[in-house]
Design an enzyme around this catalytic site. Structure first.
Site, short mmCIF file in Angstrom:
data_model
loop_
_atom_site.label_atom_id
_atom_site.label_comp_id
_atom_site.label_asym_id
_atom_site.label_seq_id
_atom_site.Cartn_x
_atom_site.Cartn_y
_atom_site.Cartn_z
N PRO A 45 31.88 38.00 47.79
CA PRO A 45 31.53 37.80 46.38
C PRO A 45 32.39 38.67 45.47
CG PRO A 45 29.56 38.08 47.73
CD PRO A 45 30.72 38.39 48.61
N GLU A 120 25.78 35.01 46.08
CA GLU A 120 25.38 36.41 45.94
C GLU A 120 24.23 36.49 44.93
OE1 GLU A 120 27.71 40.58 45.33
OE2 GLU A 120 27.93 39.13 43.72
N TYR A 191 21.28 41.69 47.47
CA TYR A 191 22.28 42.64 46.97
C TYR A 191 21.66 44.03 46.86
CZ TYR A 191 26.64 43.74 44.51
OH TYR A 191 27.87 44.24 44.16
N TYR A 196 22.93 48.45 41.62
CA TYR A 196 21.94 47.43 41.24
C TYR A 196 20.58 47.70 41.92
CZ TYR A 196 26.06 45.11 39.31
OH TYR A 196 27.21 44.82 38.61
N ARG A 318 41.56 45.38 50.23
CA ARG A 318 42.79 44.80 49.65
C ARG A 318 43.78 44.48 50.77
NH1 ARG A 318 47.01 46.96 47.51
NH2 ARG A 318 46.17 49.05 47.60
N ALA A 340 38.79 39.79 48.29
CA ALA A 340 38.47 39.40 46.91
C ALA A 340 39.81 39.27 46.20
CB ALA A 340 37.57 40.44 46.26
N ARG A 341 40.44 40.43 45.91
CA ARG A 341 41.73 40.36 45.21
C ARG A 341 42.80 39.65 46.03
NH1 ARG A 341 42.12 46.54 43.67
NH2 ARG A 341 41.00 46.68 45.63
N CYS A 367 46.72 45.81 40.76
CA CYS A 367 46.81 46.27 39.36
C CYS A 367 45.45 46.19 38.66
CB CYS A 367 47.81 45.41 38.59
SG CYS A 367 47.35 43.66 38.51
N ASP A 667 57.73 38.58 27.66
CA ASP A 667 57.68 39.62 26.64
C ASP A 667 58.59 39.30 25.46
OD1 ASP A 667 55.85 41.36 27.90
OD2 ASP A 667 57.42 42.05 29.26
P1 ADP Z 1 59.38 39.93 31.11
O1 ADP Z 1 58.23 40.83 31.44
O2 ADP Z 1 59.13 39.05 29.96
O3 ADP Z 1 59.92 39.24 32.31
P2 ADP Z 1 61.32 42.09 31.30
O4 ADP Z 1 61.63 43.08 30.27
O5 ADP Z 1 60.62 42.54 32.53
O6 ADP Z 1 60.53 40.92 30.57
O7 ADP Z 1 62.63 41.39 31.77
C1 ADP Z 1 63.62 40.97 30.90
C2 ADP Z 1 64.92 40.94 31.66
O8 ADP Z 1 65.89 40.26 30.88
C3 ADP Z 1 65.48 42.32 31.94
O9 ADP Z 1 65.73 42.45 33.34
C4 ADP Z 1 66.76 42.37 31.14
O10 ADP Z 1 67.78 43.11 31.79
C5 ADP Z 1 67.13 40.91 31.07
N1 ADP Z 1 68.00 40.54 29.93
C6 ADP Z 1 67.77 40.83 28.62
N2 ADP Z 1 68.77 40.33 27.86
C7 ADP Z 1 69.63 39.70 28.71
C8 ADP Z 1 70.85 39.00 28.52
N3 ADP Z 1 71.37 38.82 27.33
N4 ADP Z 1 71.46 38.49 29.63
C9 ADP Z 1 70.94 38.66 30.88
N5 ADP Z 1 69.79 39.34 31.09
C10 ADP Z 1 69.14 39.85 30.03
FE1 SF4 Z 2 45.66 41.68 42.74
FE2 SF4 Z 2 46.37 42.32 40.26
FE3 SF4 Z 2 45.96 39.75 40.95
FE4 SF4 Z 2 43.90 41.39 40.78
S1 SF4 Z 2 45.25 40.77 39.11
S2 SF4 Z 2 44.30 39.94 42.41
S3 SF4 Z 2 44.77 43.29 41.51
S4 SF4 Z 2 47.55 41.10 41.69
#
Ligand code: ADP
Ligand code: SF4
Length: 717
Positions: A45, A120, A191, A196, A318, A340-341, A367, A667
């Site tokens: 669970p 559960e 449980y 709980y 895990r 679970a995870r 994580c 990002d």
């Molecule tokens: P996300 O979490 O969105 O994947 P990250 O910051 O972990 O973003 O990864 C972005 C990647 O893009 C980095 O490894 C960076 O080096 C690469 N990057 C950024 N600009 C360029 C570019 N102009 N050409 C090639 N790689 C790039």
């Molecule tokens: Fe594992 Fe992270 Fe996925 Fe949870 S979120 S199952 S801790 S990888």
């Protein structure tokens, strides 16, 4: 009990032909009272954030695990009565017959793949605050669960139960058992863990009673025994009865007659349940983050159970390595490998082991973004598995992908989590994929962050994807390849995804509690400078208003490196959001171990290169610290220059890219946690196919209305 012959199991001989001989023991069937689990993979669970409001999402989430080979698939906590109301945290319920149908969806989805479905049943006792039902919480003796985090606090204190209350809870358990049988469950839980109600009866700290339910260990065990007995009586041999119990505190307690009180409780109840599901007491220990707790961390607490009972035992840790799982069984620690995870990150983990393809396991990174989803009150999100929770509403299957009918080129710029996930999903859909990364290695932020203390396991995000991409014949991967708009325009791609990440800035924090203006001057650094080992100074201030793990990890890292570190944050705790990921107590331990000074509700106003001027966020009281360098972990802004340059080329009618579809992902689209980047990359590539792959259904309580798309026309961003 487990049969000893490995080849007479639920999986046929040919099913196991490809399985490594050493791992075949994992596919033994295991008898659990009146039912037989087809193998030893047991999804214990766990909270999913899925309730009676989203029964189809829930059924597909659990059903996918059965499809992936988990021999038992369990629900999360299912409340037996409105006096066990955890709102606003999500929980399921079996309060009346109207609740049966939504659970039947789950049992059908699980049974379809030959697995057992476990429920559960749960009463939260003093832990729940009954915010919605407004009933008094119940407890053995009126001892409240005094949470230290505001999200869990409540002002409702529990009622000490009289014997009528005890009889009522037993009757509710009985009624919920009957409904669980009607819903089709094969294993029914009592449980007694995690604070709980059942647990509260076992622990003398909660149980101050002087009647037959308190005092001696036998008396404290009585409530749990009676819960098990009514469940068994009602189940009438149609389902097995499992006991879930936390043993950490009990094991720490000496006992006159037993090695510890944990040994005592397991001995006293030894043959009452058909299955023992054993665990730790607090969420940060039970569902520990990999940053602080290794694989198999429960073993020193639960290792004795199998020596005291002849009933099968399941536990977690895990586990993602089949060798570790086999070792748990061969050494007599567990009969069933709880996941679970591990089952969230890879619902097909058992299937991959069965096929002799354990390299393909998408290993959990520990994580705890999944448990944070529950604390957030939403369906589960997983860093490693973007399809978790999306099986029904977006029709994303973790292992199956529709194939494109077109011959199209997909270019992905950036090899971080978003870019790698997008590349993998596009390749699995049959596109010709090129992925370019400016640095000499893959992984983006994960590669950098995983070098910090405790985060090495997070590299799995990169390693799994780089390995999986290397297995594909339709992917060209280039490192040391910084891309610019002119270079991209020569490549003739049909789809271009910019996964160029985000950058940390030097912005301070304003009284409006938002980023203000950048701090200029020497010796002001960002996390990127930490990754590049560019931060110099004996006395370093880490100013953190990102409030997740990174500021705390950097403070720990700099402390380990030998700096005297002051950590300041406008929040009420160091790394405040890590409460959500079960890390917070251990963050404090880690910072304490490095003698980091922690200043909370504190803002950074000024730094002149040798003195940092800070003030209390609420009363403005100033304070100063002699500091050589400041690291600001605050605002991240997306890297969109390349995207904008390409847009300009397109607007100018540049021939070779005027028809290409340009997208920002990860990002670079909106900075977030790694889980957000992976999900974004995944969604981009599913969306390449158009049509049904754009679907996003909204679930509804069962039998009321037919589910409709969440968006009816318009812009589907
Ligand atoms: P996300 O979490 O969105 O994947 P990250 O910051 O972990 O973003 O990864 C972005 C990647 O893009 C980095 O490894 C960076 O080096 C690469 N990057 C950024 N600009 C360029 C570019 N102009 N050409 C090639 N790689 C790039
Ligand atoms: Fe594992 Fe992270 Fe996925 Fe949870 S979120 S199952 S801790 S990888």
């Amino acid at each position: 009990m487990a049969q000893s012959k490995h080849d007479t199991d639920g999986a046929t001989g040919s099913d196991l032909a490809a399985c490594h001989p050493h791992h075949r023991i994992l596919f033994d069937p295991v008898r659990i009272g009146p039912v037989v689990a087809p193998n030893r993979f047991y999804q214990v669970p766990h909270a999913s954030g899925m309730t009676e409001s989203n029964p189809r999402v829930r059924a597909a989430f659990r059903g996918t695990k059965a499809e992936g080979g988990w021999g038992v698939v369990s629900t999360g906590a299912v409340s037996i009565h409105p006096s066990s109301d955890d709102s606003p945290l999500p929980y399921a319920r079996l309060w009346n017959d109207a609740d049966i149908a939504s659970h039947a969806l789950t049992t059908d989805a699980v049974h379809q793949h030959g697995s057992l479905a476990a429920v559960e049943l749960w009463h939260g006792g003093a832990v729940v605050m009954n915010r919605t039902s407004r009933l008094p919480p119940l407890s053995p003796s009126g001892v409240p669960w005094a949470a230290t985090h505001i999200g869990f606090m409540g002002q409702q204190r529990p009622k000490p139960m009289d014997t009528r209350d005890i009889d009522a809870v037993l009757a509710w358990q009985r009624a919920a058992t009957r409904r669980a049988l009607d819903a089709g469950f094969d294993i029914i839980y009592v449980y007694a863990g995690m604070g709980y109600l059942g647990y509260e009866f076992l622990l003398p700290e909660y149980n101050w009673r002087t009647d037959g339910y308190g005092g001696s260990l036998e008396n404290r065990t009585r409530f749990v025994r009676e819960m098990l007995e009514v469940t068994r009586e009602e189940a009438g041999g149609r389902a097995a009865v499992a006991l879930r119990i936390s043993l950490e505190e009990l094991r720490a307690k000496p006992s006159d007659h037993y090695e510890s009180e944990a040994h005592g409780v397991v001995s006293l109840l030894s043959d009452v349940p058909d299955l023992w599901d054993v665990k730790m007491d607090s969420s940060p220990n039970d569902c520990g983050a990999s940053r602080f707790r290794p694989e198999g961390a429960h073993e020193p607490i639960i290792d004795f159970v199998r020596t005291v009972t002849d009933r099968p035992v399941v536990g977690v840790g895990r586990f993602t390595s089949p060798d570790t799982m086999v070792s748990q069984i061969k050494r007599g620690v567990l009969d069933l490998i709880g996941g679970a995870r591990a089952s969230i990150a890879d619902p097909f983990l058992p299937d991959k082991i069965r096929r002799g393809n354990s390299d393909a396991i998408r290993e959990c990174i520990g994580c705890n973004m999944c448990i944070a989803s529950w604390h957030d009150g939403v369906p589960v999100r997983c860093t490693q598995n973007a399809t978790a929770g999306e099986e029904w509403r977006r029709d994303w299957h973790p292992e199956r992908f529709q194939r494109t009918k077109k011959t199209e080129q997909v270019l992905i710029v950036g090899g971080g989590p978003a870019g790698l996930e997008a590349a993998l999903v596009a390749a699995r859909q049959g596109y010709n994929v090129t992925v370019a990364e400016q640095h000499s290695d893959w992984g983006g932020r994960v590669l950098q962050e995983s070098q910090l203390p405790g985060l090495a396991v997070w590299r799995r995000v990169r390693d799994y994807r780089v390995w999986a991409l290397s297995q594909m014949g339709n992917v060209a991967m280039y490192t040391d390849s910084p891309m610019d708009a002119d270079g991209i325009s020569t490549l003739d791609a049909d789809h271009i995804a910019l996964a160029t990440g985000a950058r940390w800035t030097r912005h301070l924090y304003s009284a409006l509690e938002i980023p203000s203006y950048p701090l200029s001057g020497p010796q002001v650094f960002t996390p990127e400078d930490v990754f590049n080992d560019a931060v110099v100074g004996d006395r370093v201030l880490v100013f953190d208003y990102d409030n997740y793990y990174l500021g705390g990890v950097i403070a720990e890292h700099l402390g380990r490196r030998g700096s005297r570190v002051v950590y300041a944050t406008p929040a009420g705790h160091a790394s405040a959001w890590t409460f959500m990921t079960n890390e917070l107590p251990y963050v404090y331990k880690a910072l304490g171990d490095q003698s980091v000074e922690i200043l909370t509700t504190t803002n950074l106003d000024h730094f002149d290169g040798s003195t940092a001027t800070l003030s209390n966020l609420f009363n403005g009281h100033p304070l100063t610290r002699g500091i050589d360098a400041v690291v600001i972990v605050g605002l991240r802004l997306p890297n969109t220059d390349l995207y904008e340059a390409l847009q300009k080329l397109q607007a100018g009618g540049h021939e070779s890219i005027s028809n290409a579809r340009l997208s920002l992902i990860g990002d670079a689209l909106a900075p977030g946690a790694i889980a957000h980047a992976v999900h974004s990359g995944h969604g981009f590539s599913r969306g390449l196919l158009g049509g049904d792959d754009d679907r996003y259904l909204r679930d509804e309580p069962i039998n009321l209305v037919t589910p409709q798309p969440a968006f009816d026309g318009g812009d589907k961003r």
